[in-house]
Write an enzyme that holds these catalytic residues in place. Structure first.
Site, PDB file in Angstrom:
ATOM      1  CE  LYS A 170      -4.192   1.661   0.143  1.00 53.02           C
ATOM      2  NZ  LYS A 170      -5.235   1.399  -0.850  1.00 53.02           N
ATOM      3  CG  ASP A 203      -6.914  -1.231  -1.732  1.00 50.64           C
ATOM      4  OD1 ASP A 203      -5.828  -1.494  -2.278  1.00 50.64           O
ATOM      5  OD2 ASP A 203      -7.392  -0.082  -1.694  1.00 50.64           O
ATOM      6  CG  ASP A 227      -2.550 -12.722  10.897  1.00 43.96           C
ATOM      7  OD1 ASP A 227      -3.068 -13.836  10.683  1.00 43.96           O
ATOM      8  OD2 ASP A 227      -2.538 -12.194  12.031  1.00 43.96           O
TER       9      ASP A 227
HETATM   10 MG    MG Z   1      -3.825 -15.551  11.684  1.00 47.59          MG
END
Ligand code: MG
Ligand code: NAI
Length: 332
Positions: A170, A203, A227
């Site tokens: 980003k 995004d 994550d």
């Molecule tokens: Mg996780």
């Protein structure tokens, strides 16, 4: 026999670990399990959810298979998993998301790998109170960590014969930190002219993954993005009960499923062991026991081919023991 450190973990951890050991044994894997503790059990025994004894065992034997661990909340302990990854410099989280047969999902031919930077970013753990009511969390990006994680992504692409690496960032909003990550990635990509390189805003990646995940191959990104995206990708191929993972460093490797300790179903014999079984297959591949690894992955695929072979997370009725038995029957 290869020594491998085994951490059963918390919640459903001991249940899925027992199932996994049965499958590995039946598949002819040659492992000498060295038991170690982390999580709630380790707090009781050692007063620390990640005791030095456990870290020393992994340092000695280099390879571990780990169940999910619950970090006690509000007791002053930092996340066990974040600490483990930082202490052993397990800089690359590798999470493949590949479609399995027989599942009724919107996409059939997903075959991608999320490579997540595992040691810094927003998970560097540098948070402080500026004044009461105002908290600052530092998002660390270094050229050296960006270089090694993007290089890991290209090396994985090269070794696995994958065509493309997509670097997600980003940089428009974070021109310094993500600018450094992206620019370092571009330099690494220069060393791999035979693998195609793509850059994408995080995004935009979410949009494209929802519309058609089969377009993607290797994805590489910083810690927090990775994550979130790795859970999203798990959902695209059937959920947390199925997807494996590895945390790889220069000297050590710890294999674990993407899922957590699932306290809502713990102790009931309902957990799906497949995610940990497949993580163990990745571990076998890592230590050179490729035949057993391939046998296990094929048995999982053959088992899921039959729509009756489903645990609760996949809408079925089988418990941990029953699905494990089916997988063992399908070993060839
Ligand atoms: Mg996780
Ligand atoms: P979770 O992954 O434990 O559970 C999320 C949902 O998925 C729950 O409904 C659970 O029942 C289901 N689920 C997860 N694994 C499953 C399996 N193998 N079979 C069937 N259903 C399964 O995530 P949650 O609830 O956010 O975290 C619970 C605990 O786990 C927390 O203490 C967290 O810190 C810890 N955790 C540990 C991780 C690790 O050790 N690597 C990773 C993620 C969370």
């Amino acid at each position: 026999m290869t020594p491998v450190v085994m951490i059963a973990g918390d919640g459903i951890g001991p249940e899925v670990m027992a199932a996994t050991r049965q499958v590995l044994h039946a598949a002819g894997a040659r492992i000498d399990w060295i038991e170690a503790y982390a999580g709630l059990g380790a707090v009781e025994r050692f007063g620390d959810p990640l005791p030095r004894e456990t870290l020393d065992l992994i340092r000695k034997h280099r390879v571990a298979l780990k169940g999910p661990c619950t970090t006690p909340v509000g007791k002053g302990f930092r996340s066990i998993n974040v600490r483990l990854r930082q202490e052993l410099q397990l800089f690359a989280s590798v999470r493949p998301a590949k479609s399995l047969p027989g599942l009724q999902l919107p996409y059939d031919h997903v075959d991608l790998v999320v490579i997540r930077e595992n040691t810094e970013g927003l998970y560097a753990g540098l948070e402080h109170v500026v004044i009461p009511g105002v908290i600052e969390s530092l998002r660390i990006v270094t050229r050296s960590a960006a270089d090694r994680i993007v290089r890991h992504a290209f090396e994985l692409a090269r070794v696995q014969g994958r065509a493309r690496v997509t670097l997600c960032h980003k940089a428009e909003v974070l021109p310094l930190s993500d600018g450094l990550f992206r620019d370092t990635g571009r330099q690494v990509a220069d060393d791999y002219p035979f693998i195609s390189f793509q850059e994408m805003h995080i995004d935009r990646l979410c949009l494209e993954l929802a519309m058609d995940p089969t377009r993607f191959d290797v994805l590489v990104m910083e810690n927090l993005f990775g994550d979130v995206i790795s859970d999203l990708c798990a959902g695209l191929v059937g959920g947390l009960g199925l997807v494996p993972g590895a945390n790889i460093g220069g000297r050590h490797a710890v294999f674990e499923a993407v899922h957590g300790s699932a306290p809502d179903i713990a102790g009931k014999g309902l957990a799906n062991p497949i995610a940990l079984i497949r993580s163990a297959a990745m571990m076998l591949e890592h230590i050179g026991q490729r035949t057993a690894a391939g046998t296990i992955e094929n048995a999982v695929r053959r088992t899921l081919h039959d729509p009756n072979n489903r645990t609760g997370d996949l809408g079925g009725k089988l418990g941990t023991a029953a699905i494990t038995e089916k997988i063992i029957e399908n070993l060839e």
